[in-house]
Design a protein around this motif. Structure first.
Motif, mmCIF file in Angstrom:
data_model
loop_
_atom_site.group_PDB
_atom_site.id
_atom_site.type_symbol
_atom_site.label_atom_id
_atom_site.label_comp_id
_atom_site.label_asym_id
_atom_site.label_seq_id
_atom_site.Cartn_x
_atom_site.Cartn_y
_atom_site.Cartn_z
ATOM 1 N N GLN C 171 0.827 -1.210 0.000
ATOM 2 C CA GLN C 171 0.000 0.000 0.000
ATOM 3 C C GLN C 171 0.866 1.266 0.000
ATOM 4 O OE1 GLN C 171 -3.864 -0.055 1.994
ATOM 5 N NE2 GLN C 171 -3.392 1.862 2.979
ATOM 6 N N TYR C 194 7.016 -9.772 0.223
ATOM 7 C CA TYR C 194 5.758 -9.172 -0.255
ATOM 8 C C TYR C 194 5.804 -8.885 -1.762
ATOM 9 C CZ TYR C 194 5.002 -8.518 4.742
ATOM 10 O OH TYR C 194 4.845 -8.716 6.100
ATOM 11 N N ASP C 197 2.551 -8.746 -3.994
ATOM 12 C CA ASP C 197 1.654 -7.626 -3.699
ATOM 13 C C ASP C 197 2.299 -6.276 -4.004
ATOM 14 O OD1 ASP C 197 -0.957 -8.659 -2.724
ATOM 15 O OD2 ASP C 197 0.394 -9.839 -1.500
ATOM 16 N N ARG C 200 1.678 -5.954 -7.642
ATOM 17 C CA ARG C 200 0.268 -5.594 -7.841
ATOM 18 C C ARG C 200 0.024 -4.103 -7.640
ATOM 19 N NH1 ARG C 200 -2.256 -10.631 -4.249
ATOM 20 N NH2 ARG C 200 -2.762 -12.019 -5.972
ATOM 21 N N ARG C 201 0.772 -3.496 -6.717
ATOM 22 C CA ARG C 201 0.553 -2.074 -6.431
ATOM 23 C C ARG C 201 1.512 -1.167 -7.182
ATOM 24 N NH1 ARG C 201 -3.011 -1.273 -2.444
ATOM 25 N NH2 ARG C 201 -3.443 0.513 -3.762
ATOM 26 N N TYR C 236 3.500 -18.018 -4.748
ATOM 27 C CA TYR C 236 2.848 -18.812 -3.699
ATOM 28 C C TYR C 236 3.621 -20.096 -3.434
ATOM 29 C CZ TYR C 236 -1.224 -15.741 -3.808
ATOM 30 O OH TYR C 236 -2.068 -14.661 -3.711
ATOM 31 N N VAL D 243 0.385 -14.214 5.427
ATOM 32 C CA VAL D 243 1.300 -13.120 5.088
ATOM 33 C C VAL D 243 0.519 -11.869 4.692
ATOM 34 C CG1 VAL D 243 3.040 -12.359 3.418
ATOM 35 C CG2 VAL D 243 3.209 -14.638 4.451
ATOM 36 N N PHE D 244 -0.519 -12.064 3.901
ATOM 37 C CA PHE D 244 -1.283 -10.904 3.431
ATOM 38 C C PHE D 244 -1.989 -10.203 4.598
ATOM 39 C CE2 PHE D 244 -4.647 -8.425 1.624
ATOM 40 C CZ PHE D 244 -4.110 -7.946 0.443
ATOM 41 N N GLY D 246 -1.325 -10.515 7.702
ATOM 42 C CA GLY D 246 -0.422 -10.155 8.794
ATOM 43 C C GLY D 246 0.470 -8.963 8.530
ATOM 44 N N GLN D 247 0.233 -8.215 7.480
ATOM 45 C CA GLN D 247 1.100 -7.076 7.178
ATOM 46 C C GLN D 247 1.180 -6.100 8.357
ATOM 47 O OE1 GLN D 247 0.773 -5.277 3.142
ATOM 48 N NE2 GLN D 247 -0.787 -6.815 2.797
ATOM 49 N N LEU D 250 -1.155 -2.891 9.144
ATOM 50 C CA LEU D 250 -2.415 -2.984 8.404
ATOM 51 C C LEU D 250 -3.272 -4.169 8.827
ATOM 52 C CD1 LEU D 250 -1.970 -2.280 4.600
ATOM 53 C CD2 LEU D 250 -3.110 -0.888 6.323
ATOM 54 N N ARG D 276 -6.076 2.747 7.108
ATOM 55 C CA ARG D 276 -7.234 2.595 6.225
ATOM 56 C C ARG D 276 -6.816 1.820 4.990
ATOM 57 N NH1 ARG D 276 -10.410 8.386 6.020
ATOM 58 N NH2 ARG D 276 -9.950 9.010 8.168
ATOM 59 N N LEU D 277 -7.668 0.964 4.549
ATOM 60 C CA LEU D 277 -7.407 0.219 3.327
ATOM 61 C C LEU D 277 -7.838 1.055 2.134
ATOM 62 C CD1 LEU D 277 -8.798 -3.266 4.410
ATOM 63 C CD2 LEU D 277 -6.535 -2.269 4.788
ATOM 64 N N ASP D 278 -7.067 1.019 1.071
ATOM 65 C CA ASP D 278 -7.536 1.652 -0.154
ATOM 66 C C ASP D 278 -8.188 0.581 -1.035
ATOM 67 O OD1 ASP D 278 -5.448 0.239 -1.300
ATOM 68 O OD2 ASP D 278 -4.143 1.976 -1.477
ATOM 69 N N GLY D 280 -7.245 -0.653 -3.809
ATOM 70 C CA GLY D 280 -6.281 -1.609 -4.349
ATOM 71 C C GLY D 280 -6.071 -2.788 -3.424
ATOM 72 N N ILE D 281 -5.963 -2.506 -2.143
ATOM 73 C CA ILE D 281 -5.685 -3.612 -1.238
ATOM 74 C C ILE D 281 -6.905 -4.516 -1.109
ATOM 75 C CG2 ILE D 281 -6.302 -2.634 1.023
ATOM 76 C CD1 ILE D 281 -3.604 -3.736 2.017
ATOM 77 N N ASP D 284 -6.666 -6.843 -3.983
ATOM 78 C CA ASP D 284 -5.615 -7.850 -3.811
ATOM 79 C C ASP D 284 -6.018 -8.887 -2.763
ATOM 80 O OD1 ASP D 284 -4.268 -6.417 -5.690
ATOM 81 O OD2 ASP D 284 -2.995 -5.359 -4.253
ATOM 82 N N ALA D 287 -8.124 -11.231 -4.617
ATOM 83 C CA ALA D 287 -7.294 -12.118 -5.443
ATOM 84 C C ALA D 287 -6.645 -13.201 -4.587
ATOM 85 C CB ALA D 287 -6.227 -11.310 -6.169
ATOM 86 N N THR D 288 -6.216 -12.817 -3.396
ATOM 87 C CA THR D 288 -5.554 -13.779 -2.517
ATOM 88 C C THR D 288 -6.537 -14.853 -2.080
ATOM 89 O OG1 THR D 288 -4.092 -12.023 -1.739
ATOM 90 C CG2 THR D 288 -4.237 -14.003 -0.376
#
Lengths: 302, 302, 302, 302
Positions: C171, C194, C197, C200-201, C236, D243-244, D246-247, D250, D276-278, D280-281, D284, D287-288
């Motif tokens: 992000q 990461y 991702d 992706r961003r 993955y 992983v996603f 656990g960032q 965020l 805050r999430l945008d 894009g996240i 993603d 997608a995950t």
């Protein structure tokens, strides 16, 4: 220019030996502090161990100080919390209780940026009294550059005063004032240790804990009236005590010990976790006070 | 008790306007500092901007100071690096050049533990001269408790002196001495700002940058000879300057400005990145020196 | 858009058991890394233990890698120092040796502001090759907001790439790209943990240490060619290893152990102070590699 | 060996769009979490945004969760405060409400030493239920070495569990267990990202926020029953999500978004200040989840 001016004493919170708030001492200390000629009082600051009080205790403390003060001087209430809602709730309570303003430090580790700005915007929107922005990295790990402070003030006009405490304070005061363009005043802190040089660089006073507020008042009155020689002489005369009491991490404990010696509070104990004085430092405090003949000039009260 | 005693001045590193080391000023400053009666000189400390010098420049600086000193006072050389091999290499060079000891701060962010102990053990094993352990969190983010310092000294007997600079220094000095059981001395730093109280709590002197080393020497000599009243009087008299010059982050710059005024160095410039003085602070320095009548007592040289 | 793209491997620095740089291993590792299809190599990064090398060793390392590479891929050289002059000197040497760019992290504890900008401006003015701005708070205590990075890039156009490593990186990559307006590319780091991702961003690749650079190359090539399914599948599949190797503080040590297993370096030792692997983590590494059947896919070399 | 074992889910605190606690969602989330087979629930952790709740809200939240749980699983209550009295008060309230234990992190910036030990001693003396020591530097700036944690546990036997979250967690878990000599268990955290390797090194489970607690339960059950292959396969399969989600910084926000998608809470909003999430996240994340076919395996509820 909006914003606070003069000497605001950050009140210590006296405890009884059993750890409860000592209400009688609190009343005596408040009354005495007003009697020393301060321009205002700040409660629930770091120097008042606010972060170690329960919510009920904070409410009670506000109540007592307001009652004793009875409007004779403005009261600023520290309302810093890590959450915006909690900061708002505390700020509204402070306003409802009669506070002249609230003092808000950034939440822990929340560095300058949109989220910090929003925090202050929301607090400002929730109350009608001004905000004192506190710049003191040791409590929250947040460093505010002069530019960051000026940007916050521009975004949040309710911030009319900055309590600037990240050294070197005199030069940072000047740098920040230049960017503020009159939108806010700056007052010092740090136990008054750099007070003279802060005034030289444009500070409008000081908001700090110190066990002899009347000394800071004397410096300020002299400075304010244009008698810089007297301001300098007073500052230099008492500098050994400003330095001794203002020792980082120990200041709150030394101050209470002096207040106890002066008869202003009954017991010098701090809430834990907190620093403890050993016997050696008590002796050195004695030596410092003796060297300044301070007990003759400002005798123990009570 | 092993370890350093007395006043060790941390030498500023003078630069020419073009940024190169000003060798002539360095010689003049070294000679003058010895003439002021210091017990020793420390080079390549933070106050000497060591972390901003090239390796060749550090070597040249050692060479010049050794040559000028010619054995009249012991020279301590700062050799802190983030890697053990680099610290060892610098320490061996210092020893070969005639250093009486090396000053080593913990590597950046390496908190107390086996790896830090091993760092000091390996440095100690590589040289035959003693080590000064530097306790100054602002440069490396490392906080050393009294217990951690005492443990390090026990594990590494070559550490015979601690330069203790994390406030509150007087009480921490006393606490650490109690745990040291005579294995090392403690000296203060921080521009001498707390020197009197450090001595009161058992410090064996101070190792610090300050533009009037002769004042610290006078305090130490009085204290050492048992004339505590004279030590106090001298400390209190010059405290405004100790506080002014000792401002966190600005001290190195103010000090150079004073050294320039005294004629000890030609140019007050610092290597970047570094703090810069604005005109206001120069005026306030002037006012401070005037208030202390210090130029009459300690006239500009050269 | 200017700036780096693709996979830049941050080369480990192999040492012999006696602690000296293992030049034979360094040559073998460099050659093998090029053979794995990387777009470039970065030397003297944190992952290369640059901060623990002597100046002479840094020079020698550059020399060897340049010689082996012989222009086949661009070489970026880490030149971060706490002083501007030292950073400039190292950057000029890198350029003279044939570097395609330099990687510069902010000096220790120098937060964003005019002094940090000036540091980069002066480095940029001293060389003709582009700068990679490294954003990695654990090494210097400096936090860079998206706004701060964008401001630096605007002020210093020589910064054409940001190596963004303060999580959450995906992000923050998107936020920073929005502010950059095409002035620079962003590549990831953090051992590639990461990477998907980040791509992706909007990241343009990754610049990181990892013991199987060919895996990152495969992810990047698939992504670049528009085959996102293949990029995802590869990421993955190997994520367990990215996570295992990328453990904060231990990554450099685990990576060397893998490189040793692959036959790319002779000895996995790190310079002190540094993390050490215990037997348990070696077994778990073994289990991780076995679970991924990675030695079948990417067999040990040599 | 005393201490917690298994999977303790740190409950998110659901809010309504207007910012108040969403009690209906809280009940639904609690019920569903128990239904997923967790060994216990932890409330008022950092992942539960405890530091942003009012005291009244914390009380109400405890009340609701206790009521819904009705003793089916043990409830651990976070009671961390910067003052000892406040921590004690919150811990006593938790005990009175039926908590099986309290989770206490060190007060802000209070590094290991006598004052920190005393803090835990006093809390332990005030209650009859065990303490979970939380090791998570990002919230309080406190770093605990394996030795420091073991010393705390020895001094305060009521600490029967350590929630170890300062990476590298697997190796630190092993090192700390060796020093603990069976006095306490260690559980992991960090969103379960390193769960498999923590178990390999002796962890007794995990106490963490994660939007699919049943996955962690499955890993733990397999591990506990000796089926390591199944534990590994499950961990590796879902690692992309661990992983996603656990960032760093965020995680709390991503988790709430997933809980909302699953139908477990109505609204994914966080209290401010918070990430805050945008858009894009969110894409993603989609997608995950799609890549893992997770919605087929663990369908959205409600």
């Amino acid at each position: 220019m909006p914003g606070l001016r003069g000497v605001y004493n950050i009140l210590s919170t006296p405890f009884r030996p059993d750890g409860a708030i000592d209400e009688a001492s609190l009343r005596r200390l408040t009354e005495a502090t007003i009697g020393m000629g301060v321009d205002g009082i700040t409660i629930l600051g770091v120097a008042g161990e606010a972060q170690k009080l329960l919510q009920e205790e904070r409410r009670r403390l506000i109540e007592i100080v307001m009652e004793v003060t009875a409007g004779r001087v403005p009261i600023i209430v520290g309302t810093s919390h890590d959450g915006t809602e909690a900061t708002i709730a505390a700020s509204r309570e402070a306003q409802a209780a009669g506070a002249a303003g609230v003092m808000v430090a950034p939440p822990t580790f929340l560095q300058p940026g949109p989220a910090l700005t929003r925090h202050y915007e929301r607090v400002a929107a929730a109350i009608d009294i001004p905000i004192v922005l506190q710049d003191f990295p040791p409590v929250n790990g947040v460093t505010l550059s002069p530019r960051a402070m000026a940007d916050l003030v521009r975004a949040v006009p309710a911030i009319t005063t900055i309590k600037l405490e990240d050294p070197p304070t005199p030069q940072r005061t000047a740098q920040t004032l230049q960017l503020l363009e009159g939108r806010a005043t700056i007052v010092g802190g740090l136990g008054g240790m750099y007070m003279l040089d802060e005034l030289r660089r444009g500070a409008s006073g000081t908001m700090t804990g110190f066990a002899y507020p009347e000394i800071l008042v004397r410096i300020w009155r002299a400075w304010e009236s244009g008698d810089r020689a007297e301001a300098e002489a007073t500052y230099y005369r008492y500098l050994p005590l400003l330095v001794f009491e203002g020792q980082p991490k120990l200041g709150v404990a030394i101050r209470k010990e002096i207040l106890r010696r002066r008869g202003l509070i009954d017991c010098a104990v701090l809430r834990e976790p907190g620093p403890r004085l050993d016997d050696g430092i008590r002796e050195d405090l004695e030596a410092t006070l003796r060297a300044l003949a301070i007990d003759d000039v400002y005798p123990p009260l009570g």
